[in-house]
Design an enzyme around this catalytic site. Sequence first.
Site, PDB file in Angstrom:
ATOM      1  N   GLU A 154       0.806  -1.224   0.000  1.00 51.60           N
ATOM      2  CA  GLU A 154       0.000   0.000   0.000  1.00 51.60           C
ATOM      3  C   GLU A 154       0.842   1.280   0.000  1.00 51.60           C
ATOM      4  O   GLU A 154       0.779   2.066   0.960  1.00 51.60           O
ATOM      5  CB  GLU A 154      -0.967   0.006   1.189  1.00 51.60           C
ATOM      6  N   GLU A 340      -5.253  -8.628   0.677  1.00 55.46           N
ATOM      7  CA  GLU A 340      -5.948  -8.276   1.918  1.00 55.46           C
ATOM      8  C   GLU A 340      -7.413  -8.030   1.619  1.00 55.46           C
ATOM      9  O   GLU A 340      -7.753  -7.323   0.664  1.00 55.46           O
ATOM     10  CB  GLU A 340      -5.407  -6.971   2.546  1.00 55.46           C
TER      11      GLU A 340
HETATM   12  O1  IFM Z   1      -4.332  -3.049   9.140  1.00 57.35           O
HETATM   13  C1  IFM Z   1      -4.274  -2.554   7.842  1.00 57.35           C
HETATM   14  C2  IFM Z   1      -3.084  -3.120   7.109  1.00 57.35           C
HETATM   15  O2  IFM Z   1      -1.891  -2.856   7.783  1.00 57.35           O
HETATM   16  C3  IFM Z   1      -2.987  -2.524   5.729  1.00 57.35           C
HETATM   17  N1  IFM Z   1      -4.236  -2.625   5.025  1.00 57.35           N
HETATM   18  C4  IFM Z   1      -5.434  -2.232   5.707  1.00 57.35           C
HETATM   19  C5  IFM Z   1      -5.511  -2.901   7.059  1.00 57.35           C
HETATM   20  C6  IFM Z   1      -6.798  -2.468   7.786  1.00 57.35           C
HETATM   21  O3  IFM Z   1      -6.821  -1.100   7.971  1.00 57.35           O
END
Ligand code: IFM
Length: 435
Positions: A154, A340
Amino acid sequence: MITFPEGFLWGAATASYQIEGAVAEGGREPSIWDTFSHTPGAVRDGQTGDVACDHYHRFADDVELMASLGLQTYRFSVAWPRLSDLSFYDRLVDALLERGIAPVATLYHWDLPQRLQDAGGWTSRDTALQFAEYALAVHERLGDRVHTWTTLNEPWVSAFVGYGSGRHAPGVTDPAAAFTAAHHLLLGHGLATSALRSAGAQSVSLTLNLSPIHGDAEPARLVDGLANRLFLDPVLKGAYPADMLDYMAKYVDVSGFVDDVPLIAQPIDVLGVNYYTTNTVYTDPDARGHREYPGTEGIRFAAPTAPVTEMGWGVVPSGLTDLLLRLTRDYPGTPLMVTENGAAYDDKVDASGQVPDPERIAFLDGHFRAAHAAIEQGVDLRAYYVWSLLDNFEWAHGYHKRFGLVHVDYDTQRRTPKASAGWYRDVIARNGLPD
Ligand code: IFM
C-alpha cells in the site's frame, strides 16, 4: 457449490509492526512507528506496538494455529529494522514450510528504520536505493525457501497518510512531501524488483490498496487518479497518467519523475490487491475535500451507506468484482491475488468462551462470492488472503479495531479462534462455498 479454480490458494495476512512486539530484541533498531506511537496523541489511548501480539515469541504456536485453520499460504512482512539479524524470519519460514504453508514475504509494510527517516525518509531518493539493497539482503537469507516476494504494501498509504495527512508515521503534513514520497516508493519498488529478479527471485509482486471510485465524473477521475492510476500506470503501463503528472506539477518538480519511470516499470509476476470498500465523490463548492487526497477542496466524499464495519467503511462486495474486472481490462496480462480483505467488528469472547462473529462471516462470504464472480468473467485470480490472522495493532486506532480471524486477549495473549475461523477452515477444505 461455488468452486474456486484448482490450485487457488487461501491464506491470511499480517504485518510485522502490527503483531511482532519485541521491539528492542534481536538487534532491532527503532522504526518510524516506534517514534510515532510513542508521540502523545498520535495513537488512540497512547497505545504502541511494543508488545502487540507478542508474535516474535509466540510464532511457533501461531503457525500451529494457521495449520489448524488449514491455511495454505501466509503473507507476513519482514521488519526492515530487523535487517541486522534476520534469524527470526528464518525460524518463521521453516515453521511454515514444515506445516506445508507457503510463505509470501512483504518487504515493506510501513516500519521504516527511524535512522532513514532522519535522513528524509521516503522524500529522499536515497531511501529507494537503500530499499533495493535491503531487499537483496533479505532475499539472500530467505530466497531458498520463499517463492513469492512483495516489495511494498500500500504505497498510497505510506505516501498520503504518512506524509500528507500525517495520520500515520512519520506524521508529516505536506502534500509536496506526499507526492515525492509516492514517487520514491514506486522507484524503490522498481529497483527492488530488478534486484530481486537478478538474484533469482521466483515471483515478484507489488501490493496496492485499490478502490472503485463512483460519483460525479470529474471528481471521480481525479480521485481515481490519486488513489489508483498514480500507482498502477507507472508500474503496469510504463507511464505516469498525463493528468496526474499535470496535477503533481502543481506541488513538485516532476521532470525527474518521468525519467525514473523505466526503472519503476519492471515486469511483475502478480499484482496484490487490497480491497476494503468503494468511494463516492461529488462536486460541492462548499466541501473541504479529503486531507489524504491533496487538492480536493470542492469535492465531497460521501459517507458510506449501511452496512458499515467498525472502521466505518461500507460493506460493498460488488466493488471487488468491479475492481478485479477493471484491472483485467485496463492492465491485461498480470495475474492477481487478493492480498488483503477483511473487516473489523466489535468481537467479544462470550460466557462459553466462543467468539461469535456472524458479521465477519457474512462479509467474507460476500467478498469470496464477488471474487468468484470475477473469476467466472475471466479474471486470473490466484489467491486470497484474509486480513487478518490475528487481532492486532491497527495503526492510529491502536488495539481498538479487531480484524482477526482469531481473537487476541492483549492482557494474557490468549488466542481464541472466532466463529469465522472455523467457517474459513471449511471454505478452504472445500475450496469453495455452498451455492
Ligand atoms: O491493518 C491494515 C493493514 O496494515 C494494511 N491494510 C489495511 C488494514 C486495515 O486497515
